[in-house]
Design a protein around this motif. Structure first.
Motif, mmCIF file in Angstrom:
data_model
loop_
_atom_site.group_PDB
_atom_site.id
_atom_site.type_symbol
_atom_site.label_atom_id
_atom_site.label_comp_id
_atom_site.label_asym_id
_atom_site.label_seq_id
_atom_site.Cartn_x
_atom_site.Cartn_y
_atom_site.Cartn_z
ATOM 1 N N TRP A 1 39.935 102.929 -48.092
ATOM 2 C CA TRP A 1 40.974 101.951 -48.431
ATOM 3 C C TRP A 1 40.660 101.309 -49.776
ATOM 4 C CZ3 TRP A 1 41.657 96.936 -49.785
ATOM 5 C CH2 TRP A 1 42.943 96.418 -49.690
ATOM 6 N N PHE A 2 39.403 100.914 -49.983
ATOM 7 C CA PHE A 2 39.033 100.297 -51.262
ATOM 8 C C PHE A 2 39.165 101.291 -52.413
ATOM 9 C CE2 PHE A 2 37.072 96.935 -48.683
ATOM 10 C CZ PHE A 2 37.591 95.826 -49.360
ATOM 11 N N GLU A 3 38.867 102.552 -52.175
ATOM 12 C CA GLU A 3 39.052 103.564 -53.220
ATOM 13 C C GLU A 3 40.532 103.726 -53.570
ATOM 14 O OE1 GLU A 3 37.132 107.168 -51.946
ATOM 15 O OE2 GLU A 3 35.175 106.185 -51.810
ATOM 16 N N ASP B 1 38.512 95.122 -56.990
ATOM 17 C CA ASP B 1 37.182 95.734 -57.034
ATOM 18 C C ASP B 1 36.416 95.296 -55.794
ATOM 19 O OD1 ASP B 1 37.370 97.106 -59.456
ATOM 20 O OD2 ASP B 1 36.867 95.320 -60.609
ATOM 21 N N HIS B 2 35.527 96.152 -55.332
ATOM 22 C CA HIS B 2 34.753 95.877 -54.124
ATOM 23 C C HIS B 2 33.286 95.772 -54.500
ATOM 24 C CE1 HIS B 2 33.363 97.159 -49.892
ATOM 25 N NE2 HIS B 2 33.697 95.897 -49.867
ATOM 26 N N LEU B 3 32.684 94.631 -54.211
ATOM 27 C CA LEU B 3 31.286 94.394 -54.531
ATOM 28 C C LEU B 3 30.393 95.121 -53.534
ATOM 29 C CD1 LEU B 3 29.179 92.757 -56.206
ATOM 30 C CD2 LEU B 3 29.392 90.979 -54.468
ATOM 31 N N ALA B 4 29.495 95.927 -54.036
ATOM 32 C CA ALA B 4 28.527 96.598 -53.164
ATOM 33 C C ALA B 4 27.514 95.565 -52.687
ATOM 34 C CB ALA B 4 27.833 97.716 -53.923
ATOM 35 N N VAL C 1 47.612 85.638 -55.749
ATOM 36 C CA VAL C 1 46.701 84.693 -56.399
ATOM 37 C C VAL C 1 46.135 85.234 -57.708
ATOM 38 C CG1 VAL C 1 44.569 83.373 -56.058
ATOM 39 C CG2 VAL C 1 46.155 83.656 -54.176
ATOM 40 N N PHE C 2 46.037 86.549 -57.834
ATOM 41 C CA PHE C 2 45.469 87.168 -59.035
ATOM 42 C C PHE C 2 46.451 88.186 -59.627
ATOM 43 C CE2 PHE C 2 41.927 85.949 -56.306
ATOM 44 C CZ PHE C 2 41.106 85.258 -57.181
ATOM 45 N N PRO C 3 47.664 87.765 -59.988
ATOM 46 C CA PRO C 3 48.645 88.734 -60.497
ATOM 47 C C PRO C 3 48.168 89.407 -61.790
ATOM 48 C CG PRO C 3 49.392 86.499 -60.922
ATOM 49 C CD PRO C 3 48.147 86.392 -60.091
ATOM 50 N N GLY C 4 48.253 90.726 -61.805
ATOM 51 C CA GLY C 4 47.867 91.489 -62.988
ATOM 52 C C GLY C 4 46.373 91.555 -63.229
ATOM 53 N N GLU C 5 45.566 91.067 -62.318
ATOM 54 C CA GLU C 5 44.111 91.076 -62.475
ATOM 55 C C GLU C 5 43.491 91.960 -61.402
ATOM 56 O OE1 GLU C 5 42.345 87.134 -62.870
ATOM 57 O OE2 GLU C 5 44.353 86.336 -63.194
ATOM 58 N N ARG C 6 42.197 92.216 -61.548
ATOM 59 C CA ARG C 6 41.433 92.962 -60.542
ATOM 60 C C ARG C 6 40.291 92.086 -60.055
ATOM 61 N NH1 ARG C 6 39.972 98.870 -62.415
ATOM 62 N NH2 ARG C 6 38.337 98.310 -60.974
ATOM 63 N N PRO C 7 40.548 91.262 -59.033
ATOM 64 C CA PRO C 7 39.478 90.391 -58.533
ATOM 65 C C PRO C 7 38.399 91.201 -57.831
ATOM 66 C CG PRO C 7 41.362 90.276 -57.099
ATOM 67 C CD PRO C 7 41.771 91.111 -58.280
ATOM 68 N N LEU C 8 37.284 90.573 -57.630
ATOM 69 C CA LEU C 8 36.142 91.189 -56.967
ATOM 70 C C LEU C 8 36.104 90.713 -55.520
ATOM 71 C CD1 LEU C 8 33.614 92.938 -57.364
ATOM 72 C CD2 LEU C 8 32.407 90.862 -58.024
ATOM 73 N N PHE C 9 36.201 91.652 -54.581
ATOM 74 C CA PHE C 9 36.186 91.342 -53.158
ATOM 75 C C PHE C 9 34.777 91.539 -52.628
ATOM 76 C CE2 PHE C 9 36.680 92.385 -48.659
ATOM 77 C CZ PHE C 9 37.492 91.342 -48.237
ATOM 78 N N HIS D 1 45.371 92.285 -49.331
ATOM 79 C CA HIS D 1 46.129 92.856 -50.450
ATOM 80 C C HIS D 1 47.245 91.917 -50.921
ATOM 81 C CE1 HIS D 1 48.517 96.027 -52.580
ATOM 82 N NE2 HIS D 1 47.304 96.228 -53.055
ATOM 83 N N PRO D 2 48.087 91.366 -50.027
ATOM 84 C CA PRO D 2 49.111 90.414 -50.495
ATOM 85 C C PRO D 2 48.507 89.155 -51.125
ATOM 86 C CG PRO D 2 49.639 91.184 -48.290
ATOM 87 C CD PRO D 2 48.259 91.699 -48.616
ATOM 88 N N PHE D 3 47.396 88.649 -50.552
ATOM 89 C CA PHE D 3 46.743 87.466 -51.114
ATOM 90 C C PHE D 3 46.268 87.740 -52.537
ATOM 91 C CE2 PHE D 3 42.604 85.210 -51.676
ATOM 92 C CZ PHE D 3 43.108 83.920 -51.784
ATOM 93 N N VAL D 4 45.636 88.886 -52.735
ATOM 94 C CA VAL D 4 45.131 89.258 -54.055
ATOM 95 C C VAL D 4 46.286 89.385 -55.056
ATOM 96 C CG1 VAL D 4 44.092 91.194 -55.308
ATOM 97 C CG2 VAL D 4 43.012 90.337 -53.244
ATOM 98 N N GLN D 5 47.375 90.008 -54.654
ATOM 99 C CA GLN D 5 48.508 90.182 -55.553
ATOM 100 C C GLN D 5 49.155 88.850 -55.916
ATOM 101 O OE1 GLN D 5 50.752 93.063 -53.250
ATOM 102 N NE2 GLN D 5 50.185 94.655 -54.716
#
Length: 107
Positions: free
Chosen positions: A65-67, A74-77, A41-49, A35-39
């Motif tokens: 947690w992902f919900e 976003d979480h890739l199925a 490296v991708f500020p204001g975006e929704r990266p795909l995990f 979560h801190p890494f995403v915030q």
């Protein structure tokens, strides 16, 4: 064992893991590192995990947690019984060759 993250914007944290990892350990990794890494490296975006269908990744508490963090990432199925598409897999051979080329060899 280690857990790591990689993105097209750079490398994420490398977390050293001890013993058998369970879903609650993975939740700690998600909350303390992903979560801190995403915030950052991708500020204001929704990266795909992306992760695979390992049992700790598919545990109910991890899915919840992902919900709960759907607004941040976003979480890739991962399709069942799919070929290994994880990009980190391509780095293992490179890492192994670098370790084997060291002199004296690591113990």
């Amino acid at each position: 064992m280690v857990w790591g993250a990689i993105s097209w914007r750079g490398f994420g944290p490398l977390v050293i893991l001890h013993g058998r990892i369970k879903s609650n350990h993975y939740l700690s990794i998600l909350g303390d590192h992903v979560h801190p890494f995403v915030q950052t490296v991708f500020p204001g975006e929704r990266p795909l995990f992306q992760d695979d269908n390992a049992p700790i990744h598919t545990a109910r508490c991890v899915q919840e947690w992902f919900e709960e963090h759907d607004d941040a990432v976003d979480h890739l199925a991962w399709p069942p019984q799919s070929p290994d598409l994880n990009i980190i897999e391509h780095l293992w051979q490179y890492l192994e060759s670098k370790i084997r080329s060291r002199f004296p060899p690591p113990s």
